[in-house]
Design a protein around this motif. Sequence first.
Motif, PDB file in Angstrom:
ATOM      1  N   VAL A 226      30.641  31.653  41.859  1.00  0.00           N
ATOM      2  CA  VAL A 226      31.553  32.380  40.967  1.00  0.00           C
ATOM      3  C   VAL A 226      32.991  31.952  41.239  1.00  0.00           C
ATOM      4  CG1 VAL A 226      30.238  34.532  40.607  1.00  0.00           C
ATOM      5  CG2 VAL A 226      31.610  34.252  42.678  1.00  0.00           C
ATOM      6  N   SER A 227      33.899  32.455  40.427  1.00  0.00           N
ATOM      7  CA  SER A 227      35.334  32.206  40.632  1.00  0.00           C
ATOM      8  C   SER A 227      35.857  33.135  41.735  1.00  0.00           C
ATOM      9  CB  SER A 227      36.089  32.509  39.337  1.00  0.00           C
ATOM     10  OG  SER A 227      36.138  33.915  39.134  1.00  0.00           O
ATOM     11  N   PRO A 228      37.045  32.829  42.278  1.00  0.00           N
ATOM     12  CA  PRO A 228      37.613  33.695  43.326  1.00  0.00           C
ATOM     13  C   PRO A 228      37.799  35.142  42.851  1.00  0.00           C
ATOM     14  CG  PRO A 228      38.774  31.607  43.270  1.00  0.00           C
ATOM     15  CD  PRO A 228      37.844  31.602  42.092  1.00  0.00           C
ATOM     16  N   ALA A 229      38.249  35.346  41.632  1.00  0.00           N
ATOM     17  CA  ALA A 229      38.464  36.714  41.156  1.00  0.00           C
ATOM     18  C   ALA A 229      37.132  37.462  41.044  1.00  0.00           C
ATOM     19  CB  ALA A 229      39.171  36.696  39.804  1.00  0.00           C
ATOM     20  N   MET A 230      36.103  36.766  40.556  1.00  0.00           N
ATOM     21  CA  MET A 230      34.777  37.393  40.433  1.00  0.00           C
ATOM     22  C   MET A 230      34.202  37.702  41.814  1.00  0.00           C
ATOM     23  SD  MET A 230      33.363  37.823  37.311  1.00  0.00           S
ATOM     24  CE  MET A 230      31.637  37.325  37.353  1.00  0.00           C
ATOM     25  N   ALA A 231      34.421  36.807  42.793  1.00  0.00           N
ATOM     26  CA  ALA A 231      33.919  37.057  44.151  1.00  0.00           C
ATOM     27  C   ALA A 231      34.626  38.279  44.740  1.00  0.00           C
ATOM     28  CB  ALA A 231      34.149  35.827  45.033  1.00  0.00           C
ATOM     29  N   ALA A 232      35.941  38.350  44.510  1.00  0.00           N
ATOM     30  CA  ALA A 232      36.712  39.460  45.050  1.00  0.00           C
ATOM     31  C   ALA A 232      36.261  40.777  44.422  1.00  0.00           C
ATOM     32  CB  ALA A 232      38.201  39.222  44.795  1.00  0.00           C
ATOM     33  N   ALA A 233      36.033  40.763  43.119  1.00  0.00           N
ATOM     34  CA  ALA A 233      35.598  41.974  42.430  1.00  0.00           C
ATOM     35  C   ALA A 233      34.213  42.390  42.917  1.00  0.00           C
ATOM     36  CB  ALA A 233      35.581  41.747  40.920  1.00  0.00           C
ATOM     37  N   ALA A 234      33.352  41.410  43.192  1.00  0.00           N
ATOM     38  CA  ALA A 234      32.010  41.719  43.698  1.00  0.00           C
ATOM     39  C   ALA A 234      32.098  42.323  45.098  1.00  0.00           C
ATOM     40  CB  ALA A 234      31.152  40.451  43.711  1.00  0.00           C
TER      41      ALA A 234
ATOM     42  N   ILE B 251      46.896  41.857  52.534  1.00  0.00           N
ATOM     43  CA  ILE B 251      46.110  42.467  51.450  1.00  0.00           C
ATOM     44  C   ILE B 251      44.614  42.342  51.738  1.00  0.00           C
ATOM     45  CG2 ILE B 251      45.537  42.297  48.986  1.00  0.00           C
ATOM     46  CD1 ILE B 251      48.421  41.275  48.558  1.00  0.00           C
ATOM     47  N   PHE B 252      44.208  41.129  52.162  1.00  0.00           N
ATOM     48  CA  PHE B 252      42.778  40.917  52.449  1.00  0.00           C
ATOM     49  C   PHE B 252      42.317  41.794  53.605  1.00  0.00           C
ATOM     50  CE2 PHE B 252      43.585  36.575  50.513  1.00  0.00           C
ATOM     51  CZ  PHE B 252      42.819  36.812  49.390  1.00  0.00           C
ATOM     52  N   ILE B 253      43.087  41.779  54.664  1.00  0.00           N
ATOM     53  CA  ILE B 253      42.669  42.515  55.864  1.00  0.00           C
ATOM     54  C   ILE B 253      42.609  44.014  55.562  1.00  0.00           C
ATOM     55  CG2 ILE B 253      43.314  43.104  58.251  1.00  0.00           C
ATOM     56  CD1 ILE B 253      44.471  40.159  58.377  1.00  0.00           C
ATOM     57  N   ALA B 254      43.602  44.503  54.831  1.00  0.00           N
ATOM     58  CA  ALA B 254      43.607  45.934  54.492  1.00  0.00           C
ATOM     59  C   ALA B 254      42.394  46.303  53.638  1.00  0.00           C
ATOM     60  CB  ALA B 254      44.893  46.288  53.752  1.00  0.00           C
TER      61      ALA B 254
ATOM     62  N   ALA C 124      42.293  36.097  44.194  1.00  0.00           N
ATOM     63  CA  ALA C 124      41.392  37.013  44.901  1.00  0.00           C
ATOM     64  C   ALA C 124      42.179  38.215  45.431  1.00  0.00           C
ATOM     65  CB  ALA C 124      40.685  36.280  46.036  1.00  0.00           C
ATOM     66  N   ALA C 125      43.351  37.946  45.979  1.00  0.00           N
ATOM     67  CA  ALA C 125      44.158  39.024  46.574  1.00  0.00           C
ATOM     68  C   ALA C 125      44.547  40.043  45.510  1.00  0.00           C
ATOM     69  CB  ALA C 125      45.398  38.446  47.248  1.00  0.00           C
ATOM     70  N   GLN C 126      44.852  39.551  44.342  1.00  0.00           N
ATOM     71  CA  GLN C 126      45.264  40.446  43.267  1.00  0.00           C
ATOM     72  C   GLN C 126      44.162  41.458  42.931  1.00  0.00           C
ATOM     73  OE1 GLN C 126      46.249  38.361  39.710  1.00  0.00           O
ATOM     74  NE2 GLN C 126      47.132  40.197  38.782  1.00  0.00           N
ATOM     75  N   VAL C 127      42.921  40.981  43.017  1.00  0.00           N
ATOM     76  CA  VAL C 127      41.795  41.865  42.680  1.00  0.00           C
ATOM     77  C   VAL C 127      41.549  42.912  43.768  1.00  0.00           C
ATOM     78  CG1 VAL C 127      39.298  41.923  42.208  1.00  0.00           C
ATOM     79  CG2 VAL C 127      40.720  40.104  41.234  1.00  0.00           C
ATOM     80  N   VAL C 128      41.718  42.522  45.036  1.00  0.00           N
ATOM     81  CA  VAL C 128      41.366  43.466  46.116  1.00  0.00           C
ATOM     82  C   VAL C 128      42.558  44.320  46.568  1.00  0.00           C
ATOM     83  CG1 VAL C 128      39.530  41.944  46.945  1.00  0.00           C
ATOM     84  CG2 VAL C 128      41.768  41.863  48.063  1.00  0.00           C
TER      85      VAL C 128
END
Lengths: 211, 476
Positions: free
Chosen positions: B452-460, B401-404, B364-368
Motif C-alpha cells: 500500500v501507499s504510506p498514507a494507507m499504511a498509516a491509516a491501517a 508524531i510517530f512516536i506519540a 504517513a505522519a499527517q495521517v497518524v
Amino acid sequence: MRKFTQVDSHVCPLDRANVDTDLIIPKQFLKSIARTGFGPNLFDGLRYLDEGQPGMDVSSRPVNPDFVLNFPQYAGSEILLSRENFGCGSSREHAPWALEDYGFRVIIAPSFADIFYNNCFKNALLPVVLTAEQVDRLFDLAASGEPVQLTVSLENQTVSLGDGTQWSFEVNDFRKYCLINGLDDIGITLQDADAIRAFETKHQQQSPWLF
Amino acid sequence: MAGKTLYDKLWESHLVQTRDDGTALIYIDRHLLHEVTSPQAFEGLRLAKRLPWRLNANLATPDHNVPTSQKERSAGNAGIVDPVSLIQVQTLDDNCEEFGITEFAIDDIRQGIVHVVGPEQGATLPGMTVVCGDSHTSTHGAFGALAHGIGTSEVEHVLATQCLIQRKMDNMLVSVDGELGAGVTAKDVVLYIIGVLGTAGGNGCAIEFGGSVIHSLSMESRMTICNMAIEAGARAGMVAVDEITIDYVKGRPFAPKGDDWDRAVSQWRHLVSDVDARFDKVVRISAADIVPQVTWGTSPEMVVGIDGCVPDPAAAADEGKAAAIRSALVYMGLSAGQKMTDITLDRVFIGSCTNSRIEDLRAAAQVVRGKRIAATIKEALVVPGSGLVKQQAEAEGLHHIFIAAGLQWREPGCSMCLAMNADKLGAGEHCASTSNRNFESRQGYGGRTHLVSPAMAAAAAISGHFVDIREVQNHA
Ligand code: SF4
C-alpha cells in the motif's frame, strides 16, 4: 566457467507459474559471501517443513513429501521444467547459483524474467524457452508417471524426446558461444579495451561532469 | 525516419560497440554497490588479479542487512548482533577500502538504501547509465537515466570493464493522463499499472512513464513509480527530464557546478522522447480509474482498489489464473469475496526504497498525527531511507508524531522490506507494507504482505484494518 554442450536427463516438473527468486533461494541464505553451497537450500521454503537458516544441517530437517524435488523419481534430474515468468523478482544471482549447485543444467519454461535469464548464462545454466503447448505436453507426459527423458543440445539448439519428437529453441549466438566454450565474458570484453577507452575519452569531452 | 524515444537516446549515447549477433557493449556511468550482491564480485576481481576500471564511477553503502534499532546502530559495525550480517557489512567495508571505492559506511549520516542515497547525493544524474546489483535500480530512471538491476557476475563485469553486455530492449510507453483523485498517490498509480500489465507485462521492455499525471508528480513520486517497473517485468523504467528533474538535482553534492551545470542542463533538456518517436507497445491509463490500491495476494499484480474485494477463483479468466488465486488465498489466509477493508493487520511497515523518502514520511505522519495505533497492532515500524532523510524528518518533528502515535522510529536501511535483519513478520501475520514485493515469506517466514501507499499504511495502523484513506482524509 564449466562448458556446456549437451544434457541427457529426466525432467523434474515444477508445475507453477511466476516462480520467483525468493522461492528459489530465500533471502536468509543471501548472507553468504561465497558463490557455492546454495544447492541444499534451493527452494528451501518448499522443500522443508521448517524455516531454514544458514548453517543448518539439512539432513536433519523435516522434508516436505509433497514437493516434487523430494520425489524419489526426480532425484538426479538435471532439467527443471516450469511455467511462465520463471525467475521473476530480485536480481540475486544466488538463484542460478543454487539451481546449478543443486545439479540442474537446464531450465525449460515458456518464458523467463529478464535478469534471471541473463544470469543463467553466466553460470553454465541454460534457460530454454519452449512454446506453451510444448511445455504443456511435457507436463502431461510427466503427469502420466513415466520419467520423461530429454536430450538438450545447445550446439543444435534442440530439445529431443524419446519418441523422436524434436523441438528447436532460440539462443543468442554470443551467449551460446560463451556457454559452449566456458568463457568468462570479462576476458572477452577486455579484448575491446581500446574501444572502451576511445569511447570514454569522447564521452568525457561531451559530458565532463560524469567523470 | 521516426523520432527517437528517451530510451533510444540513452542507449545510443552509451553504445561502445555492437556485435554481429545484436548484443552491444554499453558504457556505465554510475555503479552502486551494497553488501549482499558484491562480495563474490570483488572476490572474482581478486582471483583474476583485476582492478576496477574507473574508481569514481562506483559508490557503495550497506543497506540490506544493517540493523535498524538504535541500540545496535549506536555501536557501528560492532553493534551488529547477527554474525552473518556483520560479515557481509564488514566485507563491503574491507573491499571498498582495498579497492579504493567511496563508501558511506554504517555510521555515516549519508548511509541508507542505495536507491535513496544515489539520487539524494546527486550521484544519479539525468542522461546517465546507472546499474547496481539490485533489481530496484530501475528507481533511478526517474531522472531520465537508463537504470537497471544486474546480477553479481555483471557487477564484476562492470567493475572490471565499466561496460555491460546488453541487448537493446523494446520501447514501451505507459501514459497516465487526467487528474488523480484525492488520496491517490504515486504508489497507487504504479500498483494499478502493475495490475493492468501483470508481472510479466513489461518483460523485455524499457518502460517510459509519461502523460500529464507523471509530469505533475514530484521526483520522489516518480522514483516510487520507476522503482516498481521491475514488478511489471521491465528491467528499466524512466521518466523524461523536465524542470522538476533539474530543480531536484541542482546543488546536490555530486551534481555538476558552475559552467558544467549550465552545459549539463542544456544537454539534459533533450532527454525526452521525440514527438514522432515510435514505441513498440503503448498502454494508456486514465487517472480517473485509479483509487487507493491494496494487494491481496502473493504477487504485486494481485491488487485491487480499497473499495474492492478479494477475488473469486471461480471468476478467473482461465484455469491457470484460478489456480494462482486459490494458492494465494490459502497462503494469505483470505477468502474470496472478503472486503479489503475487513482485513485486519498485525504489523505495519513504512519504509523501503519505494516509500522511505521525506514526502512518504510526511504523508504517513499527517495521517497518524494526534492519534494512536490500534491496540491489536503488534508493531509499526517507520524506517527512513537514509541518514539524511532521518535527519530531515527529525528537523520537521515527524519522529515525535510517530512516536506519540505508538510507531517505532528506526535507523535507515532496507529493514522489513526483505527481512534480512531482525525486522520480520511472524508466520501468518498480516502486514500493511509500503515496500514493493508481497512474495511468500518475503517479509518473514510465513508472513503475509499487503502493499500500500504510506498514507494507507498509516491509516491501517490507526484502525487495525485497512481503511479507505479518502474517507479518513474527508473526516480530518
Ligand atoms: S528496500 Fe527492499 S527492494 Fe529496496 S533495495 Fe532494499 S531490499 Fe531491495
